[in-house]
Design a protein around this motif. Sequence first.
Motif, PDB file in Angstrom:
ATOM      1  N   GLY A 105       0.846  -1.180   0.000  1.00  0.00           N
ATOM      2  CA  GLY A 105       0.000   0.000   0.000  1.00  0.00           C
ATOM      3  C   GLY A 105       0.882   1.231   0.000  1.00  0.00           C
ATOM      4  N   ALA A 106       0.298   2.352  -0.396  1.00  0.00           N
ATOM      5  CA  ALA A 106       1.064   3.597  -0.407  1.00  0.00           C
ATOM      6  C   ALA A 106       0.112   4.769  -0.206  1.00  0.00           C
ATOM      7  N   LEU A 107       0.637   5.852   0.330  1.00  0.00           N
ATOM      8  CA  LEU A 107      -0.163   7.075   0.426  1.00  0.00           C
ATOM      9  C   LEU A 107      -0.314   7.633  -0.991  1.00  0.00           C
ATOM     10  N   THR A 108      -1.568   7.904  -1.352  1.00  0.00           N
ATOM     11  CA  THR A 108      -1.857   8.379  -2.715  1.00  0.00           C
ATOM     12  C   THR A 108      -1.029   9.613  -3.069  1.00  0.00           C
ATOM     13  N   GLU A 109      -0.803  10.468  -2.052  1.00  0.00           N
ATOM     14  CA  GLU A 109      -0.110  11.743  -2.323  1.00  0.00           C
ATOM     15  C   GLU A 109       1.375  11.677  -2.031  1.00  0.00           C
ATOM     16  N   GLY A 110       1.880  10.484  -1.808  1.00  0.00           N
ATOM     17  CA  GLY A 110       3.297  10.380  -1.469  1.00  0.00           C
ATOM     18  C   GLY A 110       3.506  10.668   0.010  1.00  0.00           C
ATOM     19  N   GLU A 111       4.748  10.689   0.448  1.00  0.00           N
ATOM     20  CA  GLU A 111       5.047  10.908   1.865  1.00  0.00           C
ATOM     21  C   GLU A 111       5.889  12.169   2.054  1.00  0.00           C
ATOM     22  N   GLY A 112       5.687  12.756   3.225  1.00  0.00           N
ATOM     23  CA  GLY A 112       6.532  13.884   3.617  1.00  0.00           C
ATOM     24  C   GLY A 112       7.268  13.473   4.882  1.00  0.00           C
ATOM     25  N   CYS A 113       8.328  14.183   5.224  1.00  0.00           N
ATOM     26  CA  CYS A 113       9.122  13.889   6.420  1.00  0.00           C
ATOM     27  C   CYS A 113       9.664  15.195   6.996  1.00  0.00           C
ATOM     28  N   LEU A 114       9.565  15.322   8.313  1.00  0.00           N
ATOM     29  CA  LEU A 114      10.004  16.561   8.962  1.00  0.00           C
ATOM     30  C   LEU A 114      11.500  16.800   8.769  1.00  0.00           C
ATOM     31  N   SER A 115      12.237  15.731   8.478  1.00  0.00           N
ATOM     32  CA  SER A 115      13.685  15.872   8.296  1.00  0.00           C
ATOM     33  C   SER A 115      14.094  16.082   6.853  1.00  0.00           C
ATOM     34  N   VAL A 116      13.111  16.069   5.938  1.00  0.00           N
ATOM     35  CA  VAL A 116      13.397  16.243   4.511  1.00  0.00           C
ATOM     36  C   VAL A 116      12.645  17.487   4.046  1.00  0.00           C
ATOM     37  N   ASP A 117      13.382  18.564   3.850  1.00  0.00           N
ATOM     38  CA  ASP A 117      12.732  19.855   3.560  1.00  0.00           C
ATOM     39  C   ASP A 117      12.092  19.905   2.181  1.00  0.00           C
ATOM     40  N   PRO A 175       8.703   6.982 -10.496  1.00  0.00           N
ATOM     41  CA  PRO A 175       8.297   7.222  -9.105  1.00  0.00           C
ATOM     42  C   PRO A 175       6.832   6.902  -8.824  1.00  0.00           C
ATOM     43  N   PHE A 176       6.004   6.977  -9.901  1.00  0.00           N
ATOM     44  CA  PHE A 176       4.567   6.731  -9.700  1.00  0.00           C
ATOM     45  C   PHE A 176       4.139   5.386 -10.275  1.00  0.00           C
ATOM     46  N   SER A 177       5.100   4.476 -10.363  1.00  0.00           N
ATOM     47  CA  SER A 177       4.734   3.127 -10.843  1.00  0.00           C
ATOM     48  C   SER A 177       3.989   2.409  -9.726  1.00  0.00           C
ATOM     49  N   LYS A 178       3.017   1.576 -10.133  1.00  0.00           N
ATOM     50  CA  LYS A 178       2.373   0.763  -9.107  1.00  0.00           C
ATOM     51  C   LYS A 178       1.861  -0.506  -9.754  1.00  0.00           C
ATOM     52  N   SER A 179       2.015  -1.622  -9.025  1.00  0.00           N
ATOM     53  CA  SER A 179       1.483  -2.878  -9.555  1.00  0.00           C
ATOM     54  C   SER A 179      -0.003  -2.949  -9.192  1.00  0.00           C
ATOM     55  N   ASP A 180      -0.750  -3.773  -9.930  1.00  0.00           N
ATOM     56  CA  ASP A 180      -2.219  -3.724  -9.800  1.00  0.00           C
ATOM     57  C   ASP A 180      -2.702  -4.189  -8.422  1.00  0.00           C
ATOM     58  N   ASP A 181      -1.837  -4.939  -7.692  1.00  0.00           N
ATOM     59  CA  ASP A 181      -2.371  -5.427  -6.405  1.00  0.00           C
ATOM     60  C   ASP A 181      -2.099  -4.422  -5.273  1.00  0.00           C
ATOM     61  N   GLU A 182      -1.501  -3.301  -5.621  1.00  0.00           N
ATOM     62  CA  GLU A 182      -1.225  -2.312  -4.564  1.00  0.00           C
ATOM     63  C   GLU A 182      -2.465  -1.480  -4.309  1.00  0.00           C
ATOM     64  N   ILE A 183      -2.716  -1.185  -3.008  1.00  0.00           N
ATOM     65  CA  ILE A 183      -3.897  -0.353  -2.696  1.00  0.00           C
ATOM     66  C   ILE A 183      -3.405   1.058  -2.362  1.00  0.00           C
ATOM     67  N   PHE A 184      -4.316   1.988  -2.421  1.00  0.00           N
ATOM     68  CA  PHE A 184      -3.964   3.364  -2.084  1.00  0.00           C
ATOM     69  C   PHE A 184      -4.679   3.783  -0.810  1.00  0.00           C
TER      70      PHE A 184
END
Length: 186
Positions: A105-117, A175-184
């Motif tokens: 699974g993945a976050l539809t909008e990608g991920e953010g991190c407080l340590s990565v500006d 970066p936005f590749s996804k296999s069909d069994d992945e959920i969002f």
Amino acid sequence: MFLMKDIVRDGDPVLRQQAQKVTFPLSDEDRQLAHDLMEYLEVSQDPELCEKYGLRAGVGLAAPQVGASKMMASVMVPAEDENEEPVFKDVIINPVIVSNSVQRGALTEGEGCLSVDQDVPGYVPRSARITLEYTDVDGNSHHIRLKNYPAIVCQHEIDHLHGVLFYDHIDKENPFSKSDDEIFIY
Ligand SMILES: CNC(=O)c1cccc(C)c1Nc1nc(N2CCN(c3ccccc3Cl)CC2)nc(N2CSC[C@H]2C(=O)NC)n1
Ligand code: NI
């Protein structure tokens, strides 16, 4: 209370180290650290306080991100309706993912991190469901199953304890590749 100046940024070696296991009973220093890690999330999720202290909002914060190479992270995933209790809220100490779903699974909008500006676009493929073992500040052991957003957040924070950052998982070619069994999620 931690402020953005206390958050270690990508490039600092502490973010690429294997954090040290925490021993029990907690030292006063570790108890204070656990409190401060959770307090950051609480303050950052309050729009007024977040603004007042100039914080970036987060739902997870790992000890290495404040320069403490210890196996400890706070997680606070709010419910959809802010009047409800958070979906998951605890300081996870010496966490271990004991099993994870084949399904990704993945976050539809990608991920953010407080340590990565900077924004790093792309899907961060993770396990859709995990079974997590950890100890809380009172020394109680927990063995819980998590799915969706809380599962994603815990995997992101546990990665920090092993020197892994979210963008390490992003497919460089597509970066936005996804296999069909992945959920969002989310
Ligand atoms: C690049 N696209 C994006 O970032 C991104 C873009 C859109 C949506 C999502 C969902 C994205 N992704 C993402 N959004 C978050 N927040 C959403 C807003 N929220 C929050 C904000 C204000 C008040 C209260 C709260 Cl709760 C705080 C948390 N948090 C994480 N992560 C990755 S796992 C650890 C967690 C973390 O705390 N990061 C600092 N990812
Ligand atoms: Ni992070």
